[in-house]
Every structure is written in C-alpha cells, then in structure tokens.
Design a protein around this motif. Structure first.
Motif, PDB file in Angstrom:
ATOM      1  N   LEU A  98       0.854  -1.191   0.000  1.00 20.18           N
ATOM      2  CA  LEU A  98       0.000   0.000   0.000  1.00 20.18           C
ATOM      3  C   LEU A  98       0.890   1.243   0.000  1.00 20.18           C
ATOM      4  CD1 LEU A  98      -2.432  -1.144   2.830  1.00 20.18           C
ATOM      5  CD2 LEU A  98      -2.837  -1.265   0.374  1.00 20.18           C
ATOM      6  N   ARG A  99       0.739   2.078  -1.004  1.00 14.68           N
ATOM      7  CA  ARG A  99       1.515   3.313  -1.092  1.00 14.68           C
ATOM      8  C   ARG A  99       0.554   4.490  -1.155  1.00 14.68           C
ATOM      9  NH1 ARG A  99       6.110   3.470  -5.268  1.00 14.68           N
ATOM     10  NH2 ARG A  99       7.148   2.538  -3.477  1.00 14.68           N
ATOM     11  N   ASP A 100       0.737   5.435  -0.252  1.00 15.70           N
ATOM     12  CA  ASP A 100      -0.094   6.641  -0.242  1.00 15.70           C
ATOM     13  C   ASP A 100       0.375   7.550  -1.372  1.00 15.70           C
ATOM     14  OD1 ASP A 100      -1.468   8.995   0.206  1.00 15.70           O
ATOM     15  OD2 ASP A 100      -1.220   8.931   2.377  1.00 15.70           O
ATOM     16  N   VAL A 101      -0.467   7.715  -2.386  1.00 19.44           N
ATOM     17  CA  VAL A 101      -0.137   8.564  -3.532  1.00 19.44           C
ATOM     18  C   VAL A 101      -1.010   9.814  -3.558  1.00 19.44           C
ATOM     19  CG1 VAL A 101       0.812   6.687  -4.954  1.00 19.44           C
ATOM     20  CG2 VAL A 101      -1.640   7.191  -5.064  1.00 19.44           C
ATOM     21  N   SER A 102      -1.566  10.172  -2.403  1.00 22.29           N
ATOM     22  CA  SER A 102      -2.469  11.327  -2.310  1.00 22.29           C
ATOM     23  C   SER A 102      -1.790  12.619  -2.742  1.00 22.29           C
ATOM     24  CB  SER A 102      -2.996  11.480  -0.891  1.00 22.29           C
ATOM     25  OG  SER A 102      -3.699  10.334  -0.508  1.00 22.29           O
ATOM     26  N   GLU A 103      -0.573  12.842  -2.285  1.00 21.20           N
ATOM     27  CA  GLU A 103       0.122  14.085  -2.634  1.00 21.20           C
ATOM     28  C   GLU A 103       0.386  14.146  -4.135  1.00 21.20           C
ATOM     29  OE1 GLU A 103       1.437  17.785  -2.406  1.00 21.20           O
ATOM     30  OE2 GLU A 103       0.518  16.688  -0.736  1.00 21.20           O
ATOM     31  N   ARG A 104       0.778  13.027  -4.723  1.00 25.06           N
ATOM     32  CA  ARG A 104       0.991  13.001  -6.173  1.00 25.06           C
ATOM     33  C   ARG A 104      -0.299  13.324  -6.915  1.00 25.06           C
ATOM     34  NH1 ARG A 104       1.719   7.422  -8.647  1.00 25.06           N
ATOM     35  NH2 ARG A 104      -0.464   7.714  -9.151  1.00 25.06           N
ATOM     36  N   ARG A 105      -1.400  12.754  -6.476  1.00 18.76           N
ATOM     37  CA  ARG A 105      -2.697  13.028  -7.112  1.00 18.76           C
ATOM     38  C   ARG A 105      -3.095  14.497  -6.974  1.00 18.76           C
ATOM     39  NH1 ARG A 105      -3.956   9.841 -11.000  1.00 18.76           N
ATOM     40  NH2 ARG A 105      -4.240   7.706 -10.391  1.00 18.76           N
ATOM     41  N   ARG A 106      -2.870  15.075  -5.781  1.00 20.68           N
ATOM     42  CA  ARG A 106      -3.175  16.504  -5.590  1.00 20.68           C
ATOM     43  C   ARG A 106      -2.322  17.354  -6.524  1.00 20.68           C
ATOM     44  NH1 ARG A 106      -3.998  14.857  -0.258  1.00 20.68           N
ATOM     45  NH2 ARG A 106      -1.813  15.104   0.315  1.00 20.68           N
ATOM     46  N   THR A 107      -1.050  17.011  -6.656  1.00 18.51           N
ATOM     47  CA  THR A 107      -0.154  17.750  -7.546  1.00 18.51           C
ATOM     48  C   THR A 107      -0.612  17.614  -8.992  1.00 18.51           C
ATOM     49  OG1 THR A 107       1.701  17.439  -6.028  1.00 18.51           O
ATOM     50  CG2 THR A 107       2.247  17.985  -8.320  1.00 18.51           C
ATOM     51  N   GLU A 108      -1.010  16.426  -9.408  1.00 19.47           N
ATOM     52  CA  GLU A 108      -1.514  16.224 -10.769  1.00 19.47           C
ATOM     53  C   GLU A 108      -2.758  17.074 -11.023  1.00 19.47           C
ATOM     54  OE1 GLU A 108      -2.184  12.017 -10.986  1.00 19.47           O
ATOM     55  OE2 GLU A 108      -0.061  11.577 -11.340  1.00 19.47           O
ATOM     56  N   ARG A 109      -3.675  17.113 -10.042  1.00 20.49           N
ATOM     57  CA  ARG A 109      -4.881  17.926 -10.198  1.00 20.49           C
ATOM     58  C   ARG A 109      -4.533  19.410 -10.291  1.00 20.49           C
ATOM     59  NH1 ARG A 109      -7.119  13.814  -6.893  1.00 20.49           N
ATOM     60  NH2 ARG A 109      -6.571  14.883  -4.971  1.00 20.49           N
ATOM     61  N   ARG A 110      -3.594  19.865  -9.435  1.00 23.88           N
ATOM     62  CA  ARG A 110      -3.177  21.276  -9.480  1.00 23.88           C
ATOM     63  C   ARG A 110      -2.544  21.612 -10.827  1.00 23.88           C
ATOM     64  NH1 ARG A 110      -1.459  20.542  -3.911  1.00 23.88           N
ATOM     65  NH2 ARG A 110       0.640  20.191  -4.663  1.00 23.88           N
ATOM     66  N   LEU A 111      -1.692  20.737 -11.330  1.00 20.44           N
ATOM     67  CA  LEU A 111      -1.064  20.978 -12.628  1.00 20.44           C
ATOM     68  C   LEU A 111      -2.089  21.003 -13.754  1.00 20.44           C
ATOM     69  CD1 LEU A 111       2.186  18.832 -12.336  1.00 20.44           C
ATOM     70  CD2 LEU A 111       2.030  21.328 -12.464  1.00 20.44           C
ATOM     71  N   ARG A 112      -3.047  20.084 -13.714  1.00 23.69           N
ATOM     72  CA  ARG A 112      -4.097  20.051 -14.731  1.00 23.69           C
ATOM     73  C   ARG A 112      -4.917  21.334 -14.689  1.00 23.69           C
ATOM     74  NH1 ARG A 112      -5.250  15.036 -14.116  1.00 23.69           N
ATOM     75  NH2 ARG A 112      -6.567  15.346 -12.313  1.00 23.69           N
TER      76      ARG A 112
END
Length: 168
Positions: A98-112
């Motif tokens: 299990l890897r927490d990828v929440s920060e990566r997802r937030r960054t992807e949303r911000r970039l989009r």
C-alpha cells in the motif's frame, strides 16, 4: 519491512489480515494486534475489492480511495497484490503493498487546473491579437482562415500572413 515507508500487509486466502508493518498500521488506522485476524473488507473495503479482483498467478496493480479511521477525507492508495504459494503451488496468501499517492494526485490535479487556466488565458490573448476586420486594400479581395499551429488546448505561435491565392 518495519522501516519501509509503504504499507505491507499479508492477507490469508480468506482475505483476513495476518501481518502488517508500521506503515500499514498507520494506513489502516490501528495497531497490529488490533488488525490481525480481521477481514480486509472491514479494515479497507476498497483494498479488499482489489484483492477480490486479483487474478491468481499474477501481480495486480491499481489505485483506490481509502478512508482512514478518524479522517474526513479519503487517501489515494496505490495497491499491489502478489500471491504467496505453498510447496504444491497453491495460493495460500497474498502480500499487499500500500503506497499513499495522495500528494501526487493533488499535484496532478493542481497541474491540470493550472494548464487549463493558462490555456484559457492564452486563448483570450490570442483572440485579442487577431484583427476584428480585415483592412481594405484597393485591387485585392482579402479573406482569412485560421489554422491553429498546435493541437486543441495547446499554446502555440499562431500568426497572420498574406499569401497569393492564384488566379480567380
């Protein structure tokens, strides 16, 4: 395993938790002693769904939303499931990473969102630079055709020019 940043869980053939490292304890919201023996469907239903969808003999990968106990928001987790087999080749358990990828997802949303905003601003600027009407040039019939240099949603270097259209 105890020092890993990613959660590691061992689940038996009935999808009950057998062991977990510290990171998994944090992600699942409890101490190892409180987690062992409990069905994954109680601890993390979306992770249990990934286990249920796992094809034996393969390594399954996916991402799920999981809500930690005591938190209002859900976390994005990357889930990897691998089989543990006995000497006869039968699946007896699974290792779940299990890897927490929440920060990566937030960054992807911000970039989009930022790209969308920048593209919108570029379109406004582009519109403001285009002439609203063509100039009157004696002896010439002028027409305009706009063909963007880039794909849709891409900022590009469009420009206007005059080209002869041939006879007629």
């Amino acid at each position: 395993l105890e020092r890993m940043a990613d959660g590691v869980v061992v689940v038996d053939a009935y999808r009950r938790l057998v062991d977990a490292n510290r990171a998994a304890e944090s992600l699942l919201g409890g101490a190892r002693g409180d987690l062992v023996g409990r069905p994954m469907v109680e601890l993390a239903p979306t992770v249990d769904a990934a286990l249920a969808a796992h094809a034996p003999g393969t390594t399954s990968r996916g991402e799920v939303l999981a809500r930690r106990p005591g938190r209002d928001s859900a976390d994005d987790l990357a889930v990897t499931v691998t089989d543990i087999t006995d000497g006869a080749g039968r699946n007896t358990a699974h290792v779940v990473l299990l890897r927490d990828v929440s920060e990566r997802r937030r960054t992807e949303r911000r970039l989009r969102d930022l790209l969308q905003e920048q593209t919108h601003l570029a379109e406004i600027l582009q519109q403001s630079l285009r002439p609203r009407t063509l100039p009157e040039v004696p002896g010439y019939d002028l027409a305009v055709r706009s063909v963007p240099a880039g794909r849709q949603g891409q900022v590009s270097g469009d420009f206007y020019d005059v080209h002869p259209a041939g006879d007629g």
